[in-house]
Design a protein around this motif. Structure first.
Motif, PDB file in Angstrom:
ATOM      1  N   LEU A  60      12.408   6.729  74.993  1.00 20.39           N
ATOM      2  CA  LEU A  60      11.517   6.583  73.590  1.00 20.39           C
ATOM      3  C   LEU A  60      11.508   5.695  72.799  1.00 20.39           C
ATOM      4  O   LEU A  60      12.681   5.549  72.108  1.00 20.39           O
ATOM      5  CB  LEU A  60      10.986   7.845  73.231  1.00 20.39           C
ATOM      6  N   GLU A  61      10.588   4.752  72.914  1.00 17.94           N
ATOM      7  CA  GLU A  61      10.937   3.640  72.252  1.00 17.94           C
ATOM      8  C   GLU A  61       9.649   4.055  70.964  1.00 17.94           C
ATOM      9  O   GLU A  61       9.656   3.730  69.097  1.00 17.94           O
ATOM     10  CB  GLU A  61      10.910   2.119  72.227  1.00 17.94           C
ATOM     11  N   TYR A  62       8.742   4.758  70.790  1.00 16.77           N
ATOM     12  CA  TYR A  62       7.683   5.301  70.016  1.00 16.77           C
ATOM     13  C   TYR A  62       6.551   5.745  71.114  1.00 16.77           C
ATOM     14  O   TYR A  62       6.691   6.022  72.367  1.00 16.77           O
ATOM     15  CB  TYR A  62       6.493   3.751  70.087  1.00 16.77           C
ATOM     16  N   VAL A  63       6.823   6.939  70.045  1.00 15.97           N
ATOM     17  CA  VAL A  63       5.713   7.802  70.805  1.00 15.97           C
ATOM     18  C   VAL A  63       4.816   8.329  69.618  1.00 15.97           C
ATOM     19  O   VAL A  63       4.985   8.463  68.392  1.00 15.97           O
ATOM     20  CB  VAL A  63       6.641   9.410  70.580  1.00 15.97           C
ATOM     21  N   CYS A  64       3.751   8.674  69.962  1.00 12.15           N
ATOM     22  CA  CYS A  64       2.581   8.998  68.696  1.00 12.15           C
ATOM     23  C   CYS A  64       1.459  10.276  70.247  1.00 12.15           C
ATOM     24  O   CYS A  64       1.186  10.240  71.053  1.00 12.15           O
ATOM     25  CB  CYS A  64       1.568   7.826  69.322  1.00 12.15           C
ATOM     26  N   GLY A  65       0.430  10.687  69.292  1.00  7.67           N
ATOM     27  CA  GLY A  65      -0.952  11.586  69.745  1.00  7.67           C
ATOM     28  C   GLY A  65      -2.400  11.401  68.964  1.00  7.67           C
ATOM     29  O   GLY A  65      -2.040  10.886  68.213  1.00  7.67           O
ATOM     30  N   VAL A  66      -3.216  11.447  70.117  1.00  7.60           N
ATOM     31  CA  VAL A  66      -4.412  11.214  69.810  1.00  7.60           C
ATOM     32  C   VAL A  66      -4.929  12.549  70.159  1.00  7.60           C
ATOM     33  O   VAL A  66      -4.773  13.138  71.202  1.00  7.60           O
ATOM     34  CB  VAL A  66      -5.318  10.366  70.274  1.00  7.60           C
ATOM     35  N   ASP A  67      -6.060  12.804  69.322  1.00  8.82           N
ATOM     36  CA  ASP A  67      -7.034  14.135  69.790  1.00  8.82           C
ATOM     37  C   ASP A  67      -8.451  13.948  69.518  1.00  8.82           C
ATOM     38  O   ASP A  67      -8.643  13.485  67.956  1.00  8.82           O
ATOM     39  CB  ASP A  67      -6.955  15.223  69.166  1.00  8.82           C
ATOM     40  N   ARG A  99       6.943   3.586  75.576  1.00  4.99           N
ATOM     41  CA  ARG A  99       6.065   3.826  74.120  1.00  4.99           C
ATOM     42  C   ARG A  99       5.037   5.026  75.186  1.00  4.99           C
ATOM     43  O   ARG A  99       4.541   4.403  76.009  1.00  4.99           O
ATOM     44  CB  ARG A  99       5.115   2.509  74.433  1.00  4.99           C
ATOM     45  N   LEU A 100       4.941   6.150  74.099  1.00  2.00           N
ATOM     46  CA  LEU A 100       3.815   6.907  75.421  1.00  2.00           C
ATOM     47  C   LEU A 100       2.916   7.892  73.790  1.00  2.00           C
ATOM     48  O   LEU A 100       3.678   7.689  72.496  1.00  2.00           O
ATOM     49  CB  LEU A 100       5.108   8.322  74.857  1.00  2.00           C
ATOM     50  N   THR A 144      -3.853  -0.194  74.838  1.00  2.00           N
ATOM     51  CA  THR A 144      -3.687  -1.670  74.683  1.00  2.00           C
ATOM     52  C   THR A 144      -2.723  -1.917  73.449  1.00  2.00           C
ATOM     53  O   THR A 144      -1.369  -2.957  73.447  1.00  2.00           O
ATOM     54  CB  THR A 144      -4.571  -2.808  74.891  1.00  2.00           C
ATOM     55  N   SER A 145      -3.310  -1.452  72.452  1.00  2.00           N
ATOM     56  CA  SER A 145      -2.917  -2.215  71.359  1.00  2.00           C
ATOM     57  C   SER A 145      -1.632  -1.303  70.621  1.00  2.00           C
ATOM     58  O   SER A 145      -0.466  -2.381  70.522  1.00  2.00           O
ATOM     59  CB  SER A 145      -3.659  -2.051  69.759  1.00  2.00           C
ATOM     60  N   ALA A 146      -1.232  -0.519  70.835  1.00  2.00           N
ATOM     61  CA  ALA A 146       0.490   0.180  71.308  1.00  2.00           C
ATOM     62  C   ALA A 146       1.437   0.138  72.321  1.00  2.00           C
ATOM     63  O   ALA A 146       2.274   0.524  71.905  1.00  2.00           O
ATOM     64  CB  ALA A 146       0.367   1.394  70.744  1.00  2.00           C
ATOM     65  N   ARG A 147       0.437  -1.003  73.170  1.00  2.00           N
ATOM     66  CA  ARG A 147       1.231  -1.544  74.347  1.00  2.00           C
ATOM     67  C   ARG A 147       1.947  -0.187  74.738  1.00  2.00           C
ATOM     68  O   ARG A 147       3.185  -0.193  75.619  1.00  2.00           O
ATOM     69  CB  ARG A 147       2.495  -2.358  73.945  1.00  2.00           C
ATOM     70  N   ILE A 148       1.457   1.206  75.570  1.00  2.00           N
ATOM     71  CA  ILE A 148       1.784   2.131  75.760  1.00  2.00           C
ATOM     72  C   ILE A 148       1.828   2.004  76.811  1.00  2.00           C
ATOM     73  O   ILE A 148       1.303   1.539  78.121  1.00  2.00           O
ATOM     74  CB  ILE A 148       0.720   3.729  75.787  1.00  2.00           C
ATOM     75  N   ASN A 149       2.245   3.318  77.668  1.00  2.00           N
ATOM     76  CA  ASN A 149       3.268   2.918  79.640  1.00  2.00           C
ATOM     77  C   ASN A 149       3.705   4.019  79.751  1.00  2.00           C
ATOM     78  O   ASN A 149       3.110   3.734  81.576  1.00  2.00           O
ATOM     79  CB  ASN A 149       4.761   2.011  79.526  1.00  2.00           C
TER      80      ASN A 149
END
Length: 346
Positions: free
Chosen positions: A189-196, A147-148, A256-261
């Motif tokens: 990949l189970e989940y991928v997102c990005g922030v800026d 989860r990225l 933490t809410s997205a359980r990113i590892n």
């Protein structure tokens, strides 16, 4: 420009003028900025920088210089500013005069751009290293679900490129690993997102972050091609959200809410003072699921020289593993594998 901070910025500007890739577009403007900065007495440049430093006290000299160049180019592209400031054939005194005039006349607009944006340059080849390193890490640890979150994602190109083999196959041959590259592995990949940081960068802004030269036109063309490939592969719909990394509480909550590892941070932390970088890193390490990986790529010499270094933080440890060095920050040329890669790959 006589303040301590002004003198520090002028020294950084002088150093950046010696960059080996200066002919790729920015050196001409840097030369003009150096001429403006050398003027006696207060200038519009001094006033502009004072406002920017007030709004963004943690910005590094290299980022401030680069961001000012981007703001000037954005103005020339969209508002008809004097393009001669980027033309090496225009005599330097003329470029200095035109640039000084532009800084005086458009100070408010340029200050706003620098206060609200960052250098959102998006290199289409920079995903190559994370693709192989994260793949090796997941394989070695037996991780079945990654989860990225891509921190400072710009337009989200890097997370969209992961596992898209046509993009990897096009660019990978231009990157030579020593002693050898890890094998290509699909990241689970189970989940991928990005922030800026808000406002989220637009493709128009990313275009302005590419230098005014044929070299950068080709790099920007690679970005557009990669976006098309991501659409074809069904990887374009990656969620992007506005989040300022300096808001460490919001950053920790998002992780933490997205359980990113696994978190990637590519050419972002160099923009901030060292204590701020440390605070961001510590926040990420404390919020990642285990086994967790933070992969950081940053310029080797604060944008004053070619190259970047790759470091990793594993399982919450604050000790950085030196994974690799890349000879060209645009991820062409050579990658020298460092001992940290062996720790990650087992």
């Amino acid at each position: 420009m006589t303040s301590t901070r002004g003198e520090s910025l002028r020294a950084a500007l002088t150093d950046m003028l010696r960059h080996q890739q200066g002919n790729h577009g920015w050196a001409v403007l840097h030369e003009g900025l150096a001429g403006v900065a050398a003027a006696d007495g207060p200038t519009a440049l001094d006033a502009l920088l004072a406002e920017v430093w007030l709004k963004r006290p943690y910005i590094t000299d290299a980022h401030a210089i680069t961001l000012l160049g981007i703001a000037v180019q954005h103005h020339t592209l969209h508002d008809g500013g004097p393009s001669e400031v980027f033309d090496a054939k225009t005599p330097l005194p003329v470029r200095v005069r035109l640039l000084a005039g532009l800084l005086a006349e458009r100070r408010a607009e340029l200050t706003r751009l620098m206060a609200e944006h960052s250098n959102s340059y998006t290199g289409a080849r920079r995903f190559l290293v994370p693709q192989l390193v994260i793949g090796a890490f997941a394989q070695a640890r037996g991780i079945e679900r990654v989860r990225l979150m891509d921190l400072g994602t710009s337009i989200g190109l890097l997370p969209r490129q992961l596992n898209v083999e046509p993009v990897f196959d096009r660019f990978a041959p231009d990157l030579h690993w020593h002693p050898a590259a890890p094998p290509f592995r699909r990241i689970p990949l189970e989940y991928v997102c990005g922030v800026d940081r808000p406002p989220l960068p637009t493709l128009e802004w990313v275009r302005a972050c590419h230098g005014p030269s044929d070299y950068y036109e080709r790099r920007f063309g690679e970005v557009l091609w990669s976006l098309d490939q991501a659409k074809t592969a069904g990887r374009y719909d990656v969620p992007l959200r506005p989040l300022d990394l300096l808001d460490v509480r919001a950053l920790a909550d998002a992780l933490t809410s997205a359980r990113i590892n696994v978190a990637t941070c590519t050419f972002v932390l160099y923009q901030y003072a060292e204590d701020v970088r440390r605070r961001v890193i510590d926040t990420v390490l404390g919020a990642l699921d285990r086994p967790g990986l933070l992969l950081v790529m940053d310029p080797s010499h604060g944008l004053a020289r070619m190259g970047c270094s790759v470091h990793a933080y594993v399982d919450g440890s604050t000790e950085a593993l030196h994974v690799a060095d890349v000879s060209d920050a645009h991820c062409m040329g050579d990658v020298t594998v460092r001992p940290g890669m062996g720790v990650l790959a087992g």
